[in-house]
Design a protein around this motif. Structure first.
Motif, PDB file in Angstrom:
ATOM      1  N   SER A   1       0.849  -1.193   0.000  1.00  0.00           N
ATOM      2  CA  SER A   1       0.000   0.000   0.000  1.00  0.00           C
ATOM      3  C   SER A   1       0.883   1.242   0.000  1.00  0.00           C
ATOM      4  O   SER A   1       1.792   1.356   0.818  1.00  0.00           O
ATOM      5  CB  SER A   1      -0.895   0.004   1.233  1.00  0.00           C
ATOM      6  OG  SER A   1      -1.563   1.240   1.337  1.00  0.00           O
TER       7      SER A   1
ATOM      8  N   LYS B   1       0.161   4.188   0.927  1.00  0.00           N
ATOM      9  CA  LYS B   1      -0.085   4.985   2.134  1.00  0.00           C
ATOM     10  C   LYS B   1      -0.460   4.041   3.268  1.00  0.00           C
ATOM     11  O   LYS B   1      -1.209   3.087   3.077  1.00  0.00           O
ATOM     12  CB  LYS B   1      -1.220   5.977   1.901  1.00  0.00           C
ATOM     13  CG  LYS B   1      -0.877   6.997   0.841  1.00  0.00           C
ATOM     14  CD  LYS B   1      -1.671   8.241   1.013  1.00  0.00           C
ATOM     15  CE  LYS B   1      -1.387   9.113  -0.184  1.00  0.00           C
ATOM     16  NZ  LYS B   1      -0.972  10.386   0.063  1.00  0.00           N
ATOM     17  N   ALA B   2       0.067   4.298   4.429  1.00  0.00           N
ATOM     18  CA  ALA B   2      -0.247   3.567   5.666  1.00  0.00           C
ATOM     19  C   ALA B   2      -0.115   2.054   5.529  1.00  0.00           C
ATOM     20  O   ALA B   2      -1.048   1.321   5.870  1.00  0.00           O
ATOM     21  CB  ALA B   2      -1.652   3.952   6.143  1.00  0.00           C
TER      22      ALA B   2
END
Length: 163
Positions: free
Chosen positions: A29, A31-32
Motif C-alpha cells: 500500500s 499509504k499507511a
C-alpha cells in the motif's frame, strides 16, 4: 545493506519470505502500509480460526514471531532499510493474540485493531526506545509485540463491553 529499493509486485512474488514479510501484499500500500498490514491480520486470523481455536492462534504467534525475525531481517536487507514500511509481518503477528482475546465480533476485532494501531503509531516508552535501538529482524518484530501489550491490557478491561 543493499541500496534502498521500493518493493513492488515483482519483489513480493520473488520469494516466499518476501510474500510473508510484505503481509501477503498488504505492505505494498502506498499509504499507511502498517495499517493495511494490521487489517490483513483479520482475514489471516479468520482463516486460521477455521482450523484452530482462538487460544491456539494466540500461542501460534510465538513461533510466527521467531520465524519473523529472519523473514523481516532478510527482506529489510534486500530492501536496503532494516524496518522498511512495507514490511508488515510484525503487525500481522502482533495482532493475532489481540484478535484471539476479544469477543469474536466485528466490535471486538475493531477494538483490537484501533488500540494496536494507536500504540504502534505513538510508540510510547519503551516501544520508541526499542524501535530506535534494536535493529534487524528482531527490532522489526519486537516493537510491534511491545505495542500489543498495552493494547492487550486495555482490551482485557474492555472485553465485557465488546459483545
Amino acid at each position: 545493506m543493499a541500496a534502498i529499493r521500493q518493493p513492488d509486485l515483482r519483489f513480493l512474488l520473488q520469494h516466499p519470505y518476501h510474500f510473508l514479510a510484505l503481509g501477503f501484499g498488504s505492505g505494498l500500500s502506498p499509504k499507511a502500509p502498517g495499517t493495511f498490514g494490521s487489517l490483513a491480520a483479520i482475514p489471516f486470523y479468520l482463516l486460521l480460526s477455521l482450523i484452530c481455536p482462538a487460544w491456539l492462534i494466540a500461542c501460534l504467534a510465538v513461533p510466527l514471531f521467531l520465524w519473523g525475525i529472519p523473514i523481516c531481517g532478510k527482506a529489510g536487507d534486500e530492501l536496503g532499510v532494516s524496518d522498511h514500511g512495507a514490511i508488515v509481518w510484525d503487525e500481522i503477528v502482533a495482532m493475532l493474540p489481540l484478535l484471539a482475546m476479544v469477543p469474536q465480533t466485528v466490535l471486538g476485532w475493531a477494538a483490537a485493531f484501533v488500540l494496536f494501531r494507536i500504540f504502534d503509531i505513538l510508540k510510547p516508552w519503551p516501544i520508541r526506545w526499542v524501535d530506535a535501538k534494536v535493529k534487524g529482524g528482531l527490532g522489526v518484530m519486537l516493537d510491534d509485540v511491545l505495542a500489543a501489550l498495552p493494547a492487550a491490557a486495555i482490551l482485557y478491561f474492555l472485553n465485557p463491553y465488546l459483545h
